[in-house]
Design a protein around this motif. Structure first.
Motif, PDB file in Angstrom:
ATOM      1  N   LEU A  26       0.796  -1.225   0.000  1.00  0.00           N
ATOM      2  CA  LEU A  26       0.000   0.000   0.000  1.00  0.00           C
ATOM      3  C   LEU A  26       0.822   1.266   0.000  1.00  0.00           C
ATOM      4  CD1 LEU A  26      -2.553  -1.181   2.537  1.00  0.00           C
ATOM      5  CD2 LEU A  26      -3.078  -0.200   0.351  1.00  0.00           C
ATOM      6  N   LEU A  30      -0.981   4.833  -0.676  1.00  0.00           N
ATOM      7  CA  LEU A  30      -1.330   5.795   0.366  1.00  0.00           C
ATOM      8  C   LEU A  30      -0.372   6.974   0.394  1.00  0.00           C
ATOM      9  CD1 LEU A  30      -3.451   6.124   2.743  1.00  0.00           C
ATOM     10  CD2 LEU A  30      -1.424   5.926   4.130  1.00  0.00           C
ATOM     11  N   ASN A 189     -22.994   0.872  11.267  1.00  0.00           N
ATOM     12  CA  ASN A 189     -22.724   0.791   9.824  1.00  0.00           C
ATOM     13  C   ASN A 189     -23.735  -0.111   9.117  1.00  0.00           C
ATOM     14  OD1 ASN A 189     -20.555   2.553   9.628  1.00  0.00           O
ATOM     15  ND2 ASN A 189     -19.067   0.985  10.197  1.00  0.00           N
TER      16      ASN A 189
HETATM   17  N1  LIG Z   1     -13.851   8.118   7.473  1.00  0.00           N
HETATM   18  C1  LIG Z   1     -14.655   8.407   8.458  1.00  0.00           C
HETATM   19  O1  LIG Z   1     -15.445   9.382   8.419  1.00  0.00           O
HETATM   20  C2  LIG Z   1     -14.624   7.573   9.679  1.00  0.00           C
HETATM   21  C3  LIG Z   1     -14.060   6.300   9.714  1.00  0.00           C
HETATM   22  N2  LIG Z   1     -14.120   5.596  10.862  1.00  0.00           N
HETATM   23  C4  LIG Z   1     -13.613   4.244  10.964  1.00  0.00           C
HETATM   24  O2  LIG Z   1     -12.189   4.272  10.886  1.00  0.00           O
HETATM   25  C5  LIG Z   1     -11.725   3.108  10.200  1.00  0.00           C
HETATM   26  C6  LIG Z   1     -10.894   3.538   9.023  1.00  0.00           C
HETATM   27  O3  LIG Z   1     -11.712   4.327   8.178  1.00  0.00           O
HETATM   28  P1  LIG Z   1     -11.075   5.279   7.092  1.00  0.00           P
HETATM   29  O4  LIG Z   1      -9.898   5.998   7.638  1.00  0.00           O
HETATM   30  O5  LIG Z   1     -12.206   6.079   6.557  1.00  0.00           O
HETATM   31  O6  LIG Z   1     -10.569   4.224   6.065  1.00  0.00           O
HETATM   32  P2  LIG Z   1     -10.573   4.309   4.487  1.00  0.00           P
HETATM   33  O7  LIG Z   1     -11.765   3.607   3.966  1.00  0.00           O
HETATM   34  O8  LIG Z   1     -10.340   5.721   4.086  1.00  0.00           O
HETATM   35  O9  LIG Z   1      -9.311   3.458   4.157  1.00  0.00           O
HETATM   36  C7  LIG Z   1      -8.022   3.901   4.630  1.00  0.00           C
HETATM   37  C8  LIG Z   1      -6.977   3.362   3.791  1.00  0.00           C
HETATM   38  O10 LIG Z   1      -6.864   1.962   3.966  1.00  0.00           O
HETATM   39  C9  LIG Z   1      -6.237   1.537   2.833  1.00  0.00           C
HETATM   40  N3  LIG Z   1      -6.072   0.127   2.642  1.00  0.00           N
HETATM   41  C10 LIG Z   1      -6.494  -0.596   1.597  1.00  0.00           C
HETATM   42  N4  LIG Z   1      -6.029  -1.839   1.677  1.00  0.00           N
HETATM   43  C11 LIG Z   1      -5.301  -1.922   2.804  1.00  0.00           C
HETATM   44  C12 LIG Z   1      -4.541  -2.955   3.428  1.00  0.00           C
HETATM   45  N5  LIG Z   1      -4.445  -4.182   2.892  1.00  0.00           N
HETATM   46  N6  LIG Z   1      -3.919  -2.692   4.590  1.00  0.00           N
HETATM   47  C13 LIG Z   1      -4.005  -1.487   5.142  1.00  0.00           C
HETATM   48  N7  LIG Z   1      -4.693  -0.465   4.585  1.00  0.00           N
HETATM   49  C14 LIG Z   1      -5.330  -0.685   3.428  1.00  0.00           C
HETATM   50  C15 LIG Z   1      -7.043   2.208   1.741  1.00  0.00           C
HETATM   51  O11 LIG Z   1      -6.260   2.269   0.571  1.00  0.00           O
HETATM   52  C16 LIG Z   1      -7.215   3.594   2.321  1.00  0.00           C
HETATM   53  O12 LIG Z   1      -6.235   4.474   1.868  1.00  0.00           O
HETATM   54  C17 LIG Z   1     -12.983   2.319   9.790  1.00  0.00           C
HETATM   55  O13 LIG Z   1     -13.234   1.330  10.749  1.00  0.00           O
HETATM   56  C18 LIG Z   1     -14.084   3.359   9.831  1.00  0.00           C
HETATM   57  O14 LIG Z   1     -15.351   2.801  10.093  1.00  0.00           O
HETATM   58  C19 LIG Z   1     -14.614   6.162  11.959  1.00  0.00           C
HETATM   59  C20 LIG Z   1     -15.145   7.411  11.953  1.00  0.00           C
HETATM   60  C21 LIG Z   1     -15.194   8.200  10.835  1.00  0.00           C
END
Ligand SMILES: NC(=O)C1=CN([C@@H]2O[C@H](COP(=O)(O)OP(=O)(O)OC[C@H]3O[C@@H](n4cnc5c(N)ncnc54)[C@H](O)[C@@H]3O)[C@@H](O)[C@H]2O)C=CC1
Ligand SMILES: O=C(CO)COP(=O)(O)O
Length: 335
Positions: A26, A30, A189
């Motif tokens: 990644l 990223l 969710n």
């Molecule tokens: N985005 C939001 O508004 C909020 C998210 N969350 C929670 O936080 C957690 C993360 O959410 P986000 O930051 O939005 O995630 P996201 O959906 O933006 O993903 C973050 C990153 O993870 C990467 N990724 C893809 N494959 C991967 C792998 N094999 N290993 C590691 N990373 C990989 C993706 O490319 C992306 O850049 C989730 O559980 C979500 O429910 C909580 C509150 C708010």
């Protein structure tokens, strides 16, 4: 964001904050989204125009990032926590404190496992949680939001997390109920997916409100089924009702589920997620499957018609319109 590591200096708040990527695969995807040339770090892909601050350093080397860190913040789609934890075994300080912002759970053969428990068991450290009505884009614009820190026995640690996360526009409240707080963030969710179906089928606000109420009721029942210690009050914190509301109106799960319903279920979630979220991940669809597995295993599917129906729609066994039909035919939970 994948994983944050905070290194604290004595009496001077956080000194260094590192954003690291868990998997080599990644790194390019990223880190290419993080512009280091700007004066302050910027995530040009997901939060363009937002300066992340001088104390944010992107480090592609996870081992290096965790070295010496005394506070670890885990924020990754829950699908990836397994590999990230495995790669960190034996590399974190034994007295480090962790906090998980991850909304999801692991389902193993022996049963469901909260992500905070998983982190704690894998790394041998204590893990609290932070959940709440927290759409990332709105927080990035410094619009007022709240969040809930769920902690176990150590109030002092909870206060430290509260202090670290609190800003004038981000109000954090500690609650002694790790399981309740984390499961609220996880289960909402699934409710958001249901709300998206309702939106996609133009069913209106009253129907959506009903779905939210059924959803909250099933969330509470599911939490108590897994952990009798879960407190009713937790559902009235930001992690509970507030997160359900914000996600059912402004979240990605709702948005993609709306598109799924508009397409009559003919385009898969996988396809829509890739097209609409540019690499970000949906948590609601895998969580619905995980919840379904737990309920099926325990023979309790009929007591959770909303959760069960969401999974059956996502997996193509039912059409999106089944989201309301079920409630007319099978109102099984006490109102
Ligand atoms: N985005 C939001 O508004 C909020 C998210 N969350 C929670 O936080 C957690 C993360 O959410 P986000 O930051 O939005 O995630 P996201 O959906 O933006 O993903 C973050 C990153 O993870 C990467 N990724 C893809 N494959 C991967 C792998 N094999 N290993 C590691 N990373 C990989 C993706 O490319 C992306 O850049 C989730 O559980 C979500 O429910 C909580 C509150 C708010
Ligand atoms: O958890 C969130 C808001 O609190 C984000 O929800 P989505 O993943 O549906 O965007």
């Amino acid at each position: 964001m994948v994983l944050m590591i905070i290194k604290l200096g004595l009496n001077q708040g956080f000194q260094l904050l590192v954003v690291a990527v868990g998997e080599v695969l990644l790194l390019n995807s990223l880190l290419s989204t993080l512009s280091t040339s700007a004066l302050f770090m910027e995530n040009v892909k997901y939060l363009p125009g937002i300066k992340l601050g001088k104390n944010v350093i992107a480090d592609p080397d996870l081992d290096n990032a965790v070295k010496g860190a005394n506070m670890l913040v885990f924020v990754t789609p829950h699908q990836f926590i397994d590999n990230i934890c495995k790669s960190l075994v034996g590399k974190v300080r034994s007295d480090a404190e962790a906090i998980s912002l991850i909304k999801g759970m692991e389902v193993k053969i022996e049963g469901p496992c909260l992500i905070s428990t998983y982190i704690s068991e894998q790394l041998g450290i204590n893990c609290s949680v932070l959940m709440g009505a927290n759409l990332a884009s709105e927080i990035a614009e410094e619009k007022f939001s709240e969040a809930t820190v769920g902690y176990g026995n150590n109030r002092e640690i909870a206060e430290q997390w509260v202090q670290l996360f609190t800003t004038p526009y981000f109000m954090v409240t500690p609650v002694q109920d790790v399981e309740g707080v984390e499961l609220c963030g996880t289960l909402k969710n699934v409710v958001a997916i249901a709300a998206g179906f309702v939106d996609g089928l133009d069913m209106g606000n009253n129907t959506k409100a009903a779905i939210i109420r059924f959803g909250l009721r099933e969330m509470r029942e599911f939490c108590k089924l897994l952990f009798s210690s879960v407190k009713d009050d937790s559902f009235f914190e930001s992690c509970g009702v507030a997160d359900v509301i914000t996600t059912c109106f402004g979240g990605r799960n709702r948005k993609v589920a709306e598109a799924f319903a508009k397409n009559g279920g003919k385009r898969s979630f996988y396809e829509l997620e890739a097209e609409m979220l540019q690499g970000q991940k949906l948590q609601g669809v895998p969580t619905a499957r995980e919840v379904y597995e737990v309920l099926r295993h325990r023979g309790l599917l009929e007591l959770f018609p909303l959760f069960a129906t969401v999974h059956e729609i996502c997996s193509g066994c039912l059409p999106p319109s089944a989201i309301v039909i079920y409630s007319e035919k099978k109102p099984r939970l006490p109102v």
